[in-house]
Scaffold this active site. Structure first.
Site, PDB file in Angstrom:
ATOM      1  N   GLY A  21      16.420 -27.028  12.853  1.00 41.84           N
ATOM      2  CA  GLY A  21      15.106 -26.569  12.420  1.00 41.84           C
ATOM      3  C   GLY A  21      14.131 -26.444  13.575  1.00 41.84           C
ATOM      4  O   GLY A  21      13.336 -25.489  13.638  1.00 41.84           O
ATOM      5  N   ASN A  70      25.439 -28.529   1.126  1.00 39.47           N
ATOM      6  CA  ASN A  70      25.426 -29.641   0.170  1.00 39.47           C
ATOM      7  C   ASN A  70      24.995 -29.248  -1.238  1.00 39.47           C
ATOM      8  O   ASN A  70      25.608 -29.657  -2.214  1.00 39.47           O
ATOM      9  CB  ASN A  70      24.560 -30.783   0.705  1.00 39.47           C
ATOM     10  CG  ASN A  70      23.145 -30.357   1.026  1.00 39.47           C
ATOM     11  OD1 ASN A  70      22.890 -29.225   1.408  1.00 39.47           O
ATOM     12  ND2 ASN A  70      22.206 -31.268   0.871  1.00 39.47           N
ATOM     13  N   GLU A  85      12.996 -26.790   5.570  1.00 36.49           N
ATOM     14  CA  GLU A  85      13.202 -28.061   4.871  1.00 36.49           C
ATOM     15  C   GLU A  85      14.335 -28.763   5.589  1.00 36.49           C
ATOM     16  O   GLU A  85      15.487 -28.325   5.558  1.00 36.49           O
ATOM     17  CB  GLU A  85      13.527 -27.825   3.397  1.00 36.49           C
ATOM     18  CG  GLU A  85      13.352 -29.081   2.569  1.00 36.49           C
ATOM     19  CD  GLU A  85      14.673 -29.664   2.118  1.00 36.49           C
ATOM     20  OE1 GLU A  85      15.092 -30.675   2.727  1.00 36.49           O
ATOM     21  OE2 GLU A  85      15.276 -29.131   1.178  1.00 36.49           O
ATOM     22  N   CYS A  87      19.623 -33.974   1.051  1.00 38.45           N
ATOM     23  CA  CYS A  87      18.476 -34.236   1.926  1.00 38.45           C
ATOM     24  C   CYS A  87      17.524 -35.250   1.314  1.00 38.45           C
ATOM     25  O   CYS A  87      16.824 -35.969   2.032  1.00 38.45           O
ATOM     26  CB  CYS A  87      17.737 -32.938   2.220  1.00 38.45           C
ATOM     27  SG  CYS A  87      17.222 -32.040   0.730  1.00 38.45           S
ATOM     28  N   GLY A 132      18.307 -27.483   6.429  1.00 39.48           N
ATOM     29  CA  GLY A 132      19.373 -28.081   7.227  1.00 39.48           C
ATOM     30  C   GLY A 132      18.826 -29.173   8.119  1.00 39.48           C
ATOM     31  O   GLY A 132      17.806 -29.808   7.807  1.00 39.48           O
ATOM     32  N   SER A 133      19.482 -29.394   9.221  1.00 37.79           N
ATOM     33  CA  SER A 133      19.139 -30.521  10.083  1.00 37.79           C
ATOM     34  C   SER A 133      17.841 -30.285  10.830  1.00 37.79           C
ATOM     35  O   SER A 133      17.434 -29.145  11.095  1.00 37.79           O
ATOM     36  CB  SER A 133      20.264 -30.770  11.091  1.00 37.79           C
ATOM     37  OG  SER A 133      20.272 -29.752  12.080  1.00 37.79           O
TER      38      SER A 133
END
Length: 485
Positions: free
Chosen positions: A236, A154, A253, A287, A231-232
């Protein structure tokens, strides 16, 4: 075609090399599905080679502060000189608007400039007072070694560089894996900038590969001392579990369900402007994007009406048009997933104040009315131009609703009383809260990171220094010690 799309190879140990597998990834323009580059997938053996070369190069790189400074300064100059070409890559490959692309490159330059301030922080010595007679206690700040960097699609350039720049400045070497969907903007552009800046072979590698080929090697390789991942939350948690079992550090993060809270005394006009920006920048694929807008019931109807009207006016279309704000989602699977969530929410009785539409690979804004915070609609991170409006009976309830989520990345509070706003901001369980501003904020000298399911660790100077270095105690007994036996 932009010159950067010819950089469809991995950059390993100072060389551009084709992937050694027999698989090819077609890098697509998310707006029109045209093929931008054919990327041959790098093999696990090539990833091993990247780690080996990084480990070999690290000690000399750590010793040479002047070289680190020179390389980073030249990289800054490169990004400034080539900004418009790089923005075009972001627009074409990630569906960024021209506005967002320029913001992203400016963030990259800011982080590189901030990293220059960290170069002299590694190798430093701090003397600590000793309770033992005639003993000198010194604490050395040392690099970790090789850092594994994994970045998302992103904000591919910036979310890569915010790890890479401080890691290199602090004497570490980096093996970097960008999401293949944005492998050029998130990997090859960075490799080219550092190559032109004269970075020594092995200090930075960008590998274009995927999980079916390499599995968990970015985490488990013996030379990876820290895994930096954006990421997700699901991925994570997996990284945290695998790394934890190997006693490796992580900087994670992760996802967010970010609340935008409008208190009873808020300036509605300004709150609406901020909410539009914080929700619909980059189609909500950030995010930090607003996911839930929580409004005091006294202001709810007026806010909802004005928010919907502003959302209707947001320009959408080809991101190459500088007037476009909402462009495509990253891929067809993401579009289908979001549309499925929307239909599920409607079937559960949630009503829309604004029903968007699919136009090619673009989704226009969807705004759900008076959503129950316990619903699946309010619990999800949509990563799209979909938002839930939630009514609160009191300001205190608004904060309770904001905190009723497994996530805690960023948040906002709007109020006319700045002292109350700051008090409420502290009460929100998120790593970042902004009073009278939207949720998508980033600076290079702040502690960027989340609470709860939104991750661990902090980016930003000086907090990143503790993440990316290690402290070593050295004591010197200057006079002989009298031992008890």
């Amino acid at each position: 075609m932009n010159q950067y799309f010819s950089l469809n190879k991995s950059y390993i140990n100072g060389e551009w090399v084709a992937g050694e597998t027999d698989r090819v990834y077609n890098d697509l323009n998310p707006f029109d599905d045209t093929v931008l580059a054919n990327i041959s997938i790098a093999s696990k053996a090539q990833l091993d080679s990247a780690f080996e070369s990084a480990n070999t190069a690290q000690k000399e790189w750590a010793k040479n502060a002047e070289l680190r400074k020179t390389v980073i300064e030249k990289a800054i100059a490169y990004f400034k000189e080539h900004q418009q070409e790089i923005v075009d890559v972001l627009v074409t490959e990630s569906g960024s608007s021209v506005l967002k692309g320029n913001v992203e490159v400016s963030f990259v330059i800011a982080d590189l400039e901030e990293s220059l301030k960290m170069i002299d922080k590694v190798g430093t010595v701090k003397t600590v007072e000793s309770a033992i007679p005639d003993k000198l206690n010194k604490v050395y700040r040392l690099p970790l070694g090789v850092i594994a960097s994994i970045s998302p699609f992103n904000f591919p350039l910036y979310l890569s560089m915010r790890t890479i720049a401080p890691a290199l400045a602090l004497g570490n070497t980096v093996v970097h894996k960008a999401d293949l969907q944005t492998g050029i903007s998130g990997g090859s552009v960075i490799a080219k900038a550092f190559e032109e800046a004269g970075i020594p072979a092995g200090v930075f590698s960008s590998i274009l590969t995927d999980i079916p080929e390499i599995g968990d090697t970015m985490i488990t390789h013996p030379h990876s001392k820290l895994i930096s991942f954006t990421g997700s939350t699901g991925v994570g948690k997996h990284i945290g579990k695998v790394a934890g079992e190997m006693l490796k550090r992580t900087a994670l993060e992760l996802g967010g369900n970010n609340p935008f809270v409008v208190l009873k005394d808020a300036d509605i006009e300004q709150a609406v402007k901020a909410a539009i920006m914080g929700k619909f920048l980059h189609q909500g694929q950030i995010c930090m994007s607003i996911n839930r807008i929580i409004v005091h019931e006294d202001l709810y109807e007026e806010f909802a009406s004005k928010f919907v009207e502003r959302a209707k006016q947001i320009p959408y279309g080809n991101p190459k048009d500088p007037s476009t704000i909402i462009g495509p989602l990253i891929n067809h699977a993401q579009i289908d997933k979001v549309l499925g969530y929307i239909e599920e929410a409607k079937a559960e009785g949630n009503e829309l104040l604004l029903e968007g539409q699919r136009v090619g690979n673009i989704l226009t804004p969807f705004i759900f009315d008076n959503v129950d915070n316990a619903s699946s609609l309010a619990r999800r991170e949509f990563f799209s131009p979909v938002v839930s409006l939630i009514k609160a009976s009191t300001d205190e309830e608004a904060i309770e609703i904001a905190n009723d989520t497994e996530y805690g990345l960023t948040s906002s509070v709007f109020t006319s009383d700045l002292a109350i706003g700051e008090e409420m901001a502290v009460l929100i369980e998120a790593g970042m809260t902004h009073v009278n501003d939207q949720t998508v904020n980033c600076l290079s000298n702040i502690p960027f990171g989340g609470m709860k399911g939104s991750g661990m660790g902090r980016f930003g100077n000086p907090w990143i220094i503790d993440e990316f270095t290690q402290a070593k105690w050295v004591s010197v007994q200057v006079k002989p010690m009298n031992y008890p036996f």
